[in-house]
Design an enzyme around this catalytic site. Structure first.
Site, PDB file in Angstrom:
ATOM      1  N   ASP A 116     -21.999 -27.554 -31.543  1.00 19.22           N
ATOM      2  CA  ASP A 116     -21.427 -26.432 -32.344  1.00 19.22           C
ATOM      3  C   ASP A 116     -21.314 -26.607 -33.796  1.00 19.22           C
ATOM      4  OD1 ASP A 116     -21.071 -25.125 -29.901  1.00 19.22           O
ATOM      5  OD2 ASP A 116     -18.967 -25.865 -29.653  1.00 19.22           O
ATOM      6  N   TYR A 153     -18.924 -17.882 -33.030  1.00 19.05           N
ATOM      7  CA  TYR A 153     -18.211 -19.181 -32.910  1.00 19.05           C
ATOM      8  C   TYR A 153     -16.700 -19.120 -33.207  1.00 19.05           C
ATOM      9  CZ  TYR A 153     -17.047 -24.094 -32.487  1.00 19.05           C
ATOM     10  OH  TYR A 153     -16.587 -25.465 -32.286  1.00 19.05           O
TER      11      TYR A 153
END
Ligand SMILES: [Zn+2]
Ligand SMILES: [Zn+2]
Length: 939
Positions: free
Chosen positions: A112, A318
């Site tokens: 991420d 995200y």
């Protein structure tokens, strides 16, 4: 071979699918092969292997030697400067990465895109490096797991940002040092161990302090009265309410004076028309997203969990971001055309037709991430209800940021009424703008009739309302997150987790949140002794300095060492007052368990938990006072005190709380205790309402107490003699026995009846009790037909009966005196009921079970006696053997025939000769002529 390491398995799968689909354009979608290596799922295509981590696959911990809480040398304070080590938490993943790295020609870290992800990526990098010093390692950064983002990221690889990772690492270390040393210190001081340790943390404690502060403000709040004046009028029949231009009168006399001065007519003195712009909202960052989701009744943690799911599946970008400005690189046109395929195509079309020049922008712009926005099209049927609600919110918010502002027209009137002035304001939504597609905040219009200067209106009534000021509201979770952000507590990724921890550790409860007594106790003890941990400033400073690691202005070690110095200061304060702090917290936690005064002796009643699962409310005057109130087992949830108090008994309400379950509201424990015991008391034959009332008046509530307390107390309560009391106690014993059997029956039904929709085992058990079947014996004596009326199918009834009989008969026979070893042999031989022991001759019992004849006779005699049947005559081995020889001497009578005769109770020639041949033939199945021939041979 190209090794790709993603943050989680699902991300690995999606990345593999996307890359395989676009890597070979001609053979669209090279087949991705899913495999399992070393227990880890991998995705292979061409010469690429993709695998997912499980977030962090290594964790930091203290060096060995610090695990003992009671160590004299390694006190809590020594943890501050203790060394830390990294330990793998997912050994199989670590091993597989090492193995694959040796053969890899290229490694891409695709975790991420934020501080945490960078650290996880760096951890993977170190594992790769430990196995292969030379392989090139790249970093792919993307904000959404969509084809476009992923291919762009892999076409433009970057390097790991070691500064960003170091910032993440500093946080890990600092949180460990603070959390472990403080939690250990406070728990030891307050003598709490095991499950009930008191955790204290760098971000957690100032956040808790904030909640406690607000609660104290509310508790200290004294409502002040104020008065509001208004008049009711109408314009051509349309009612209008006008407020006094003095919004609040602080003084009653003034308000009364103004009321008296208000005289008709109401004259319009001024009319002002205007417009007001209602700005379209800015893009979502994590905090504003959590706030908006909170209005849809999602808790912060839940909203984030769902958002992360949607991200992993490529539906949104995200969700952990501080940015509220779309970057130039975001292709909004492409997104809109993608979203036309979603369940919100109508809204997308509207937005395209009304699109504003530039999207709205918020105050915070950062380079790492775009604001939260939709990334792929989803339809409601593809998602769960909650996922859809969150997805819809994010899509609509995105569309709103591209839509025009809303515009309101406003109208403000001023009036004179005698010496007093009044006003009324109206507003009308002139252009809905973004509100067309973003319905989450209500657009409340106030429509006023058209009036002109000089209009004279009647006054129907003058209202003079007395009101009270209200205390500040408790924090909702999203408000709390906003406040934490303002104070620099925690980060976008951790704030909702901190609140979740406060809830799960029982420091706060409810929505909006309020502190529990323990929560208050911990904070107050710290504040009383000026332990600086509750002060947000220190935490914010560390937070700020961790940000500076990212920018390479400070190093990881500098910030850690700074925080260690601060922590030592905290310990200076703590150690100076260890005893008082411990005592104060303990006082508060005891207080939390006290629910009122004992009705018998006046001492405190306290919720108590035993080592097992049982819990009850006991008197602190024990052992002098044995008053206690039963509670359901802790398996149903831990009993905690509530604020509400029973009007009858003056005791605090109690509820049972269990993780992941709705709380069980017990209400007043004594009311609950009384009602749950009343039915049982009434089962005593001589019980009636008057008697129960007298028992209650003496605080005797249960059958158990009637059976077990000192007879003198019963005598006193009921005012009767010893003999009556003795009878009553016998009745109580009987009820207890009945209840025991009933609960045994219920347990049995629960074990053997499979729950079905609309038919729980409890329902079956209730039907049995209703029909007067109170124990296993009663069940065993039922017929299958009767059982089918108890919500059971025929087959189920048969099985249940079979089981019940087996269990009941076995228990009965054991009770009648047949030992377990013999019982086993009888059962194997097919003798399974007490009735068969009475009906069959002991010789037969012995023959087919292999048990000695004398013993078999003893068993049969015992069972017969217990069943109230005349026992058989004594059988001896010798007599039996003689009889057997006689019988076998008869021509044509063999062993098989002998067994049939035994079964019929014929054990010698005398018996055979005296039997009715016809009867015997029927029972044994031996032809009657043959029996007659045998009988002849005997004579
Ligand atoms: Zn008591
Ligand atoms: Zn009560």
């Amino acid at each position: 071979m190209h090794l790709i390491i993603a943050e989680k398995n699902i991300a690995a799968k999606r990345i593999a699918d996307i890359l395989a689909g676009s890597s070979t354009e001609s053979a669209k979608g090279a087949k991705v092969r899913t495999g399992k290596e070393n227990g880890v799922i991998t995705y292979r295509f061409d010469d690429v292997i993709t695998l997912g981590l499980r977030g962090h696959v290594v964790e930091i911990d203290f060096e060995p030697g610090y695990s003992n809480w009671r160590s004299e040398t390694n006190t809590p304070r020594t943890l501050i400067d203790a060394g830390t080590v990294k330990k793998p938490t997912a050994k199989n993943i670590v091993a597989l990465i090492k193995k694959l790295s040796k053969k890899a020609t290229l490694v891409t870290i695709a975790t991420d895109f934020d501080r945490e992800g960078e650290l996880i990526g760096k951890e993977a990098y170190e594992i790769v490096r430990s196995a292969n010093k030379d392989v090139p390692v790249q970093r792919a950064r993307f904000s959404a797991i969509t084809a476009q983002e992923i291919t762009t990221a892999f076409d433009n690889p970057a390097q790991i940002d070691f500064d960003l990772a170091a910032a993440g690492e500093a946080r890990q270390v600092i949180d460990l040092l603070w959390g472990a040393s403080l939690t250990r210190f406070i728990s030891i001081a307050a003598k709490r161990g095991g499950k009930s340790i008191l955790s204290v943390g760098r971000v957690q404690s100032p956040t808790l302090a904030m909640i406690v502060d607000r609660e104290r403000e509310i508790e200290a709040f004294v409502p002040e009265p104020y008065w509001m004046l208004s008049v009711e009028t109408d314009k051509n029949g349309t009612p209008v309410t006008a407020r006094h231009t003095t919004d609040r009168f602080q003084d009653r006399a003034e308000a009364l004076q103004a009321e008296a001065n208000t005289t008709a007519p109401l004259v319009v003195t001024s009319v002002k028309a205007g417009t007001r712009t209602d700005h379209a909202p800015a893009p979502f960052d994590t905090t504003s997203f959590i706030v908006a989701a909170g209005r849809l009744r999602f808790s912060a943690a839940n909203a984030m969990r769902i958002a992360e799911d949607l991200y992993m599946n490529g539906y949104i970008s995200y969700p952990r971001t501080d940015n509220t400005v779309y970057p130039k690189s975001l292709d909004i046109d492409a997104l809109l055309s993608e979203l036309k395929k979603s369940g919100l195509s109508r809204e997308v079309t509207w937005t395209e037709a009304h699109r504003r020049k530039e999207p709205t922008r918020g105050k915070k712009s950062s380079t790492d991430h775009p604001p939260i926005h939709p990334a792929g099209a989803a339809k409601p049927e593809k998602l769960t209800d909650d996922q859809w609600k969150i997805y819809e919110l994010i899509v609509r918010r995105f569309l709103a940021t591209l839509s025009p502002d809303a515009r309101w027209t406003t109208l403000k009137y001023l009036f004179d009424a005698g010496q007093e002035t009044y006003t009324a304001t109206g507003s009308r939504l002139a252009e809905a703008g973004y509100r067309e597609i973003y319905p989450y905040s209500e657009a409340k219009e106030t429509i006023l009739p058209v009036m002109n200067e000089g209009d004279r209106l009647p006054i129907h009534t003058v209202n003079n309302e007395e009101k009270y000021t209200t205390p500040p509201p408790r924090y909702s979770q999203s408000k709390l997150i906003q406040r934490m952000e303002e104070l620099g507590l925690g980060t976008k990724s951790t704030r909702h987790e901190v609140i979740g921890k406060l809830v799960s550790r029982r420091y706060v409860e409810g929505t909006p949140v309020r502190p529990t007594l323990v929560g208050k106790g911990v904070i107050e003890a710290m504040e009383n002794h000026e332990v600086p941990i509750t002060d947000p400033e220190m935490t914010a400073t560390i937070e700020q300095h961790m940000e500076e690691i990212k920018e390479a202005k400070l190093t990881r070690d500098e910030v850690i060492s700074e925080s260690q110095t601060m922590l030592h200061r905290v310990f200076d304060a703590l150690e100076a007052h260890e005893e008082e702090i411990g005592r104060e917290i303990m006082g508060r936690t005891d207080e939390e368990r006290i629910i009122g005064k004992c009705p018998v002796c006046g001492h405190d009643l306290m919720i108590r938990q035993t080592k097992g699962m049982s819990q009850f409310i006991g008197c602190t005057g024990y052992p002098d006072c044995t008053f206690n109130i039963g509670l359901p087992s802790a398996a149903w949830g831990t009993a905690i005190r509530e604020d509400k108090v029973c009007e009858v008994h003056g005791l605090n309400y109690v509820r049972l709380i269990r993780k992941g379950a709705r709380p069980w509201e017990i209400g007043c424990p004594l009311c609950n205790h009384i009602s749950s015991n009343r039915e049982a008391l009434m089962m005593m034959p001589s019980a009636d309402d008057a008697m129960i009332a007298r028992l209650h008046a003496s605080h005797i509530y249960s059958v158990y107490e009637v059976a077990n307390i000192e007879p003198e107390r019963l005598e006193q309560a009921l005012g009767t003699d010893r003999a009556t009391i003795a009878c009553l106690r016998e009745e109580a014993e009987g009820v207890l026995e009945l209840l025991r059997k009933r609960s045994e029956l219920k347990k049995f039904v629960r074990k053997h009846v499979v729950p079905r929709r609309g038919r729980s085992p409890a329902k079956v058990a209730a039907a049995l009790v209703e029909a007067g079947v109170g124990d296993l014996g009663g069940l065993a004596a039922m017929t299958p037909a009767a059982l089918t009326k108890m919500h059971l199918s025929e087959a189920e009834a048969e099985t249940l009966l079979g089981e019940a009989r087996a269990v009941y008969n076995r228990a009965a026979l054991r009770e009648y005196g047949v030992p377990a070893v013999s019982l086993k042999k009888y059962f194997e031989a097919g003798i399974t009921t007490p009735a068969s022991f009475c009906a069959l001759h002991p010789a037969y019992l012995s023959l087919i079970s292999g048990i000695k004849p004398e013993t078999a006779w003893k068993h049969a005699a015992a069972v017969c006696t217990a069943m109230g049947v005349t026992p058989p005559e004594k059988v001896t081995a010798k007599a039996l053997e003689n009889g057997r020889k006689e019988l076998l001497d008869i021509p044509g009578l063999g062993e098989a025939m002998l067994e049939r005769l035994y079964r019929a109770g014929i054990v010698d020639t005398a018996g055979l000769a005296g039997a009715d041949a016809g009867e015997l033939a029927k029972v044994t199945g031996i032809p009657v002529e043959k029996i007659r021939a045998f009988q002849d041979a005997c004579r």
